[in-house]
Design a protein around this motif. Structure first.
Motif, PDB file in Angstrom:
ATOM      1  N   MET A 123       0.826  -1.198   0.000  1.00  0.00           N
ATOM      2  CA  MET A 123       0.000   0.000   0.000  1.00  0.00           C
ATOM      3  C   MET A 123       0.872   1.263   0.000  1.00  0.00           C
ATOM      4  O   MET A 123       1.760   1.405   0.829  1.00  0.00           O
ATOM      5  CB  MET A 123      -0.898   0.020   1.240  1.00  0.00           C
ATOM      6  CG  MET A 123      -1.908   1.142   1.272  1.00  0.00           C
ATOM      7  SD  MET A 123      -3.386   0.743   0.339  1.00  0.00           S
ATOM      8  CE  MET A 123      -4.067  -0.593   1.332  1.00  0.00           C
ATOM      9  N   PRO A 124       0.637   2.195  -0.918  1.00  0.00           N
ATOM     10  CA  PRO A 124       1.379   3.459  -0.871  1.00  0.00           C
ATOM     11  C   PRO A 124       0.858   4.341   0.256  1.00  0.00           C
ATOM     12  O   PRO A 124      -0.207   4.076   0.832  1.00  0.00           O
ATOM     13  CB  PRO A 124       1.076   4.081  -2.237  1.00  0.00           C
ATOM     14  CG  PRO A 124      -0.272   3.547  -2.582  1.00  0.00           C
ATOM     15  CD  PRO A 124      -0.314   2.143  -2.031  1.00  0.00           C
ATOM     16  N   ALA A 125       1.596   5.392   0.566  1.00  0.00           N
ATOM     17  CA  ALA A 125       1.142   6.344   1.576  1.00  0.00           C
ATOM     18  C   ALA A 125      -0.057   7.109   1.023  1.00  0.00           C
ATOM     19  O   ALA A 125       0.009   7.708  -0.048  1.00  0.00           O
ATOM     20  CB  ALA A 125       2.268   7.313   1.925  1.00  0.00           C
ATOM     21  N   LEU A 126      -1.156   7.071   1.760  1.00  0.00           N
ATOM     22  CA  LEU A 126      -2.383   7.765   1.358  1.00  0.00           C
ATOM     23  C   LEU A 126      -2.690   8.839   2.396  1.00  0.00           C
ATOM     24  O   LEU A 126      -3.169   8.535   3.489  1.00  0.00           O
ATOM     25  CB  LEU A 126      -3.545   6.772   1.247  1.00  0.00           C
ATOM     26  CG  LEU A 126      -3.353   5.612   0.261  1.00  0.00           C
ATOM     27  CD1 LEU A 126      -4.497   4.622   0.352  1.00  0.00           C
ATOM     28  CD2 LEU A 126      -3.210   6.136  -1.167  1.00  0.00           C
ATOM     29  N   ASP A 127      -2.390  10.087   2.052  1.00  0.00           N
ATOM     30  CA  ASP A 127      -2.500  11.165   3.038  1.00  0.00           C
ATOM     31  C   ASP A 127      -3.582  12.186   2.714  1.00  0.00           C
ATOM     32  O   ASP A 127      -3.616  13.269   3.275  1.00  0.00           O
ATOM     33  CB  ASP A 127      -1.153  11.873   3.190  1.00  0.00           C
ATOM     34  CG  ASP A 127      -0.604  12.349   1.849  1.00  0.00           C
ATOM     35  OD1 ASP A 127      -1.341  12.280   0.845  1.00  0.00           O
ATOM     36  OD2 ASP A 127       0.560  12.778   1.815  1.00  0.00           O
ATOM     37  N   LYS A 128      -4.487  11.836   1.790  1.00  0.00           N
ATOM     38  CA  LYS A 128      -5.603  12.704   1.464  1.00  0.00           C
ATOM     39  C   LYS A 128      -6.920  11.993   1.751  1.00  0.00           C
ATOM     40  O   LYS A 128      -6.981  10.761   1.783  1.00  0.00           O
ATOM     41  CB  LYS A 128      -5.554  13.115  -0.022  1.00  0.00           C
ATOM     42  CG  LYS A 128      -4.335  13.944  -0.400  1.00  0.00           C
ATOM     43  CD  LYS A 128      -4.253  14.143  -1.906  1.00  0.00           C
ATOM     44  CE  LYS A 128      -5.469  14.835  -2.479  1.00  0.00           C
ATOM     45  NZ  LYS A 128      -5.554  16.260  -2.041  1.00  0.00           N
ATOM     46  N   GLU A 129      -7.965  12.757   1.962  1.00  0.00           N
ATOM     47  CA  GLU A 129      -9.276  12.157   2.213  1.00  0.00           C
ATOM     48  C   GLU A 129      -9.940  11.686   0.928  1.00  0.00           C
ATOM     49  O   GLU A 129     -10.669  10.694   0.924  1.00  0.00           O
ATOM     50  CB  GLU A 129     -10.188  13.181   2.926  1.00  0.00           C
ATOM     51  CG  GLU A 129      -9.755  13.506   4.349  1.00  0.00           C
ATOM     52  CD  GLU A 129      -9.772  12.279   5.248  1.00  0.00           C
ATOM     53  OE1 GLU A 129     -10.736  11.481   5.153  1.00  0.00           O
ATOM     54  OE2 GLU A 129      -8.825  12.099   6.023  1.00  0.00           O
ATOM     55  N   VAL A 130      -9.683  12.412  -0.157  1.00  0.00           N
ATOM     56  CA  VAL A 130     -10.288  12.107  -1.448  1.00  0.00           C
ATOM     57  C   VAL A 130      -9.228  12.281  -2.526  1.00  0.00           C
ATOM     58  O   VAL A 130      -8.419  13.213  -2.467  1.00  0.00           O
ATOM     59  CB  VAL A 130     -11.500  13.022  -1.745  1.00  0.00           C
ATOM     60  CG1 VAL A 130     -12.061  12.732  -3.127  1.00  0.00           C
ATOM     61  CG2 VAL A 130     -12.579  12.843  -0.683  1.00  0.00           C
ATOM     62  N   TYR A 131      -9.244  11.377  -3.530  1.00  0.00           N
ATOM     63  CA  TYR A 131      -8.261  11.441  -4.610  1.00  0.00           C
ATOM     64  C   TYR A 131      -8.959  11.657  -5.946  1.00  0.00           C
ATOM     65  O   TYR A 131      -9.912  10.945  -6.286  1.00  0.00           O
ATOM     66  CB  TYR A 131      -7.434  10.149  -4.667  1.00  0.00           C
ATOM     67  CG  TYR A 131      -6.355  10.091  -3.605  1.00  0.00           C
ATOM     68  CD1 TYR A 131      -5.039  10.413  -3.908  1.00  0.00           C
ATOM     69  CD2 TYR A 131      -6.670   9.740  -2.294  1.00  0.00           C
ATOM     70  CE1 TYR A 131      -4.053  10.369  -2.931  1.00  0.00           C
ATOM     71  CE2 TYR A 131      -5.695   9.697  -1.309  1.00  0.00           C
ATOM     72  CZ  TYR A 131      -4.383  10.021  -1.640  1.00  0.00           C
ATOM     73  OH  TYR A 131      -3.409   9.992  -0.672  1.00  0.00           O
ATOM     74  N   SER A 132      -8.448  12.629  -6.694  1.00  0.00           N
ATOM     75  CA  SER A 132      -8.925  12.835  -8.051  1.00  0.00           C
ATOM     76  C   SER A 132      -8.353  11.759  -8.963  1.00  0.00           C
ATOM     77  O   SER A 132      -7.441  11.011  -8.580  1.00  0.00           O
ATOM     78  CB  SER A 132      -8.519  14.220  -8.564  1.00  0.00           C
ATOM     79  OG  SER A 132      -7.104  14.271  -8.742  1.00  0.00           O
TER      80      SER A 132
END
Length: 216
Positions: free
Chosen positions: A112-121
């Protein structure tokens, strides 16, 4: 038991599929067209631009994006050489991080990559794919010609995989016997059955194996 009647473009119970890719299926295509019953005009010829997300570690979940919507199908079983796939997930962009973390990246079977946003475009998601060492976003353009043979949905397609031109043939149905008869009738017996996931991996070099090379 009577066969389930299926219609092009309509949902049915999970289908089995024969598909192959190569450089020339002209003889098979002509036989497919001649055996075909009349079909709706809307599926005579269709065009689409899609992005497949290919994972070096996954061969059982097939992910594609079209018109900003993601569709993931998962492999179920193979019977008589025919593959059956079921829907696993459908989503669209912008996409919540919870969906990416709990459904999308687990389907790729990679770290899993680092996911630091609530929503991704869509663009932000593609950036995650492009920087991941085991993932590849592949652009696939399709021109598909639809047919119906022995109550199986058939097509001949011209496909560009990152610009590399291949052609594809297929027959799909809920009834295995109908597909096997169609394969015989159109002259496709003995040709390797592979899915889009495997074909894209071969074209991009992720798998060192050629496609079929039907030249009749």
């Amino acid at each position: 038991m009577a066969s389930e009647k299926i219609e092009i473009g309509q949902e049915s119970k999970p289908r089995f599929e024969f598909r192959s890719f190569g450089q020339n299926f002209d003889t098979i295509w002509k036989r497919m067209a001649r055996f075909s019953v009349p079909i709706p005009e809307k599926v005579w010829e269709r065009f689409s631009e899609e992005i497949y997300i290919i994972s070096a570690t996954n061969d059982v979940n097939n992910t594609k994006i079209r018109d900003g919507k993601m569709d993931i199908k998962t492999y179920v079983q193979t019977i008589d050489g025919l593959e059956q796939w079921n829907p696993l997930m459908k989503g669209e962009f912008p996409m919540p991080v919870s969906v990416l973390a709990e459904e999308v990246f687990p389907a790729f079977q990679v770290e899993m990559p680092a996911l630091d946003k609530e929503v991704y475009s869509f663009e932000e998601f593609l950036h995650l794919i492009n920087i991941h060492p085991e993932l590849l976003a592949v652009r696939v353009s399709k021109q598909r010609f639809g047919y119906m043979v022995n109550n199986t949905i058939c097509e001949y397609g011209v496909v560009l995989i990152n610009g590399a031109r291949v052609v594809t043939i297929n027959s799909e149905s809920t009834e295995i016997a109908d597909i096997l008869k169609t394969i015989s009738d159109i002259g496709a017996s003995g040709i390797e059955n592979i899915n889009y996931l495997q074909a894209i991996k071969r074209v991009t070099g992720m798998i060192n194996k050629p496609l079929a090379n039907e030249t009749l």
